[in-house]
Design an enzyme around this catalytic site. Structure first.
Site, mmCIF file in Angstrom:
data_model
loop_
_atom_site.group_PDB
_atom_site.id
_atom_site.type_symbol
_atom_site.label_atom_id
_atom_site.label_comp_id
_atom_site.label_asym_id
_atom_site.label_seq_id
_atom_site.Cartn_x
_atom_site.Cartn_y
_atom_site.Cartn_z
ATOM 1 C CG MET A 1 -2.162 -0.798 1.054
ATOM 2 S SD MET A 1 -3.229 -0.736 2.502
ATOM 3 C CE MET A 1 -3.925 0.900 2.339
ATOM 4 C CE LYS B 1 -0.860 -1.750 -4.951
ATOM 5 N NZ LYS B 1 -0.449 -1.007 -3.722
ATOM 6 C CD GLU C 1 -7.305 -1.820 -4.372
ATOM 7 O OE1 GLU C 1 -6.671 -2.767 -3.877
ATOM 8 O OE2 GLU C 1 -7.083 -0.634 -4.104
ATOM 9 C CD GLN D 1 -5.465 -6.158 -3.664
ATOM 10 O OE1 GLN D 1 -4.915 -5.863 -4.712
ATOM 11 N NE2 GLN D 1 -6.093 -5.256 -2.922
ATOM 12 C CB CYS E 1 13.822 3.880 8.997
ATOM 13 S SG CYS E 1 13.676 2.755 7.587
HETATM 14 P P1 ADP Z 1 -1.148 2.444 -3.894
HETATM 15 O O1 ADP Z 1 -2.149 2.314 -5.012
HETATM 16 O O2 ADP Z 1 0.090 1.623 -4.104
HETATM 17 O O3 ADP Z 1 -1.748 2.218 -2.511
HETATM 18 P P2 ADP Z 1 -1.332 5.259 -4.451
HETATM 19 O O4 ADP Z 1 -1.009 5.432 -5.902
HETATM 20 O O5 ADP Z 1 -2.806 5.232 -4.080
HETATM 21 O O6 ADP Z 1 -0.618 3.956 -3.879
HETATM 22 O O7 ADP Z 1 -0.696 6.412 -3.566
HETATM 23 C C1 ADP Z 1 0.658 6.819 -3.672
HETATM 24 C C2 ADP Z 1 0.792 8.148 -2.948
HETATM 25 O O8 ADP Z 1 0.573 7.944 -1.550
HETATM 26 C C3 ADP Z 1 2.148 8.803 -3.003
HETATM 27 O O9 ADP Z 1 2.370 9.542 -4.180
HETATM 28 C C4 ADP Z 1 2.112 9.725 -1.798
HETATM 29 O O10 ADP Z 1 1.462 10.946 -2.115
HETATM 30 C C5 ADP Z 1 1.189 8.992 -0.827
HETATM 31 N N1 ADP Z 1 1.857 8.342 0.313
HETATM 32 C C6 ADP Z 1 1.361 8.276 1.578
HETATM 33 N N2 ADP Z 1 2.153 7.535 2.367
HETATM 34 C C7 ADP Z 1 3.185 7.110 1.622
HETATM 35 C C8 ADP Z 1 4.347 6.288 1.872
HETATM 36 N N3 ADP Z 1 4.586 5.762 3.072
HETATM 37 N N4 ADP Z 1 5.197 6.034 0.855
HETATM 38 C C9 ADP Z 1 4.965 6.573 -0.370
HETATM 39 N N5 ADP Z 1 3.892 7.341 -0.670
HETATM 40 C C10 ADP Z 1 3.007 7.626 0.316
#
Ligand code: ADP
Length: 201
Positions: free
Chosen positions: A18, A22, A90, A92, A149
């Site tokens: 997450m 993606k 999604e 999965q 970290c």
């Molecule tokens: P996914 O679909 O993999 O859950 P998203 O595309 O919805 O990811 O979201 C990516 C965005 O989430 C990043 O561009 C950033 O703005 C935000 N974000 C929040 N927490 C984090 C994190 N720990 N690492 C990277 N991005 C994060």
């Protein structure tokens, strides 16, 4: 990314934990296809209603409208013959039927993109994603940022004690963690949950 340039279709998988971007990557590829005037259809699993019942929405609020489905076999009825790109978010959450459905559509010459979590909150492979990665022509593994970290993060840390594989949530329920800071649930907690499931039939 080198894209096959013939009559053949293909499957692309975008995976990672997450917050690894993606959905952003999926939306970027879709927007570029739309600029190229490709015929696109977008689907997501009906279970993920974090932000919107039908649209694909990233944690950074990028979004594209789509159609929510829960049975992947419905895709074969919903995809138009003329569609050139089919996107599924999604991945999965779907059954293993996603393998036959996506391969069938790719064999018809369509470009298929599936985004999804490759591991669950325990760190185990999630649903059909591992098999889908085997049958895909292109696999992009994304990493997030570890909230402990700041290193690259490959894991999704659940912040609650729930033990179901699927608990839909975002910032308040999960955070990204690196290998060093990922803390999978204790075996005793998982055992208690397995026993309760057995007792409930
Ligand atoms: P996914 O679909 O993999 O859950 P998203 O595309 O919805 O990811 O979201 C990516 C965005 O989430 C990043 O561009 C950033 O703005 C935000 N974000 C929040 N927490 C984090 C994190 N720990 N690492 C990277 N991005 C994060």
């Amino acid at each position: 990314m080198q894209i096959i340039n013939g009559k053949s279709g293909w499957i692309e998988v975008i995976c990672g934990p997450m917050f690894s971007g993606k959905s952003e990557e999926l939306i970027k590829r879709l927007r570029r296809a739309q600029i190229a005037k490709r015929r696109v259809q977008i689907f997501k699993h009906g279970m993920d209603s974090r932000y919107d019942a039908t649209s694909i929405v990233s944690h950074s609020q990028m979004s594209l409208p789509g159609v929510a489905i829960s049975d992947i076999n419905d895709l074969l009825k919903l995809v138009d013959d003329r569609t050139e790109l089919v996107a599924i978010d999604e991945g999965q959450f779907f059954s293993d039927d996603i393998l036959s459905v996506t391969n069938k559509l790719a064999n018809q010459g369509k470009r298929i993109i599936v985004a999804g979590l490759d591991m669950d909150y325990i760190g185990n492979p999630f649903g059909p994603m591992p098999k889908l990665m085997c049958s895909a022509e292109y696999v992009s593994k994304q990493l997030a940022i570890c909230m402990s970290c700041g290193d690259p993060a490959n894991f999704t840390q659940r912040l609650t004690t729930a033990t179901e594989q699927v608990v839909v949530g975002a910032d308040e329920t999960y955070e990204a963690r690196c290998r060093l800071h990922f803390e999978p649930p204790e075996e005793s907690l998982l055992e208690t949950s397995r026993n309760a499931e057995k007792a409930n039939g």
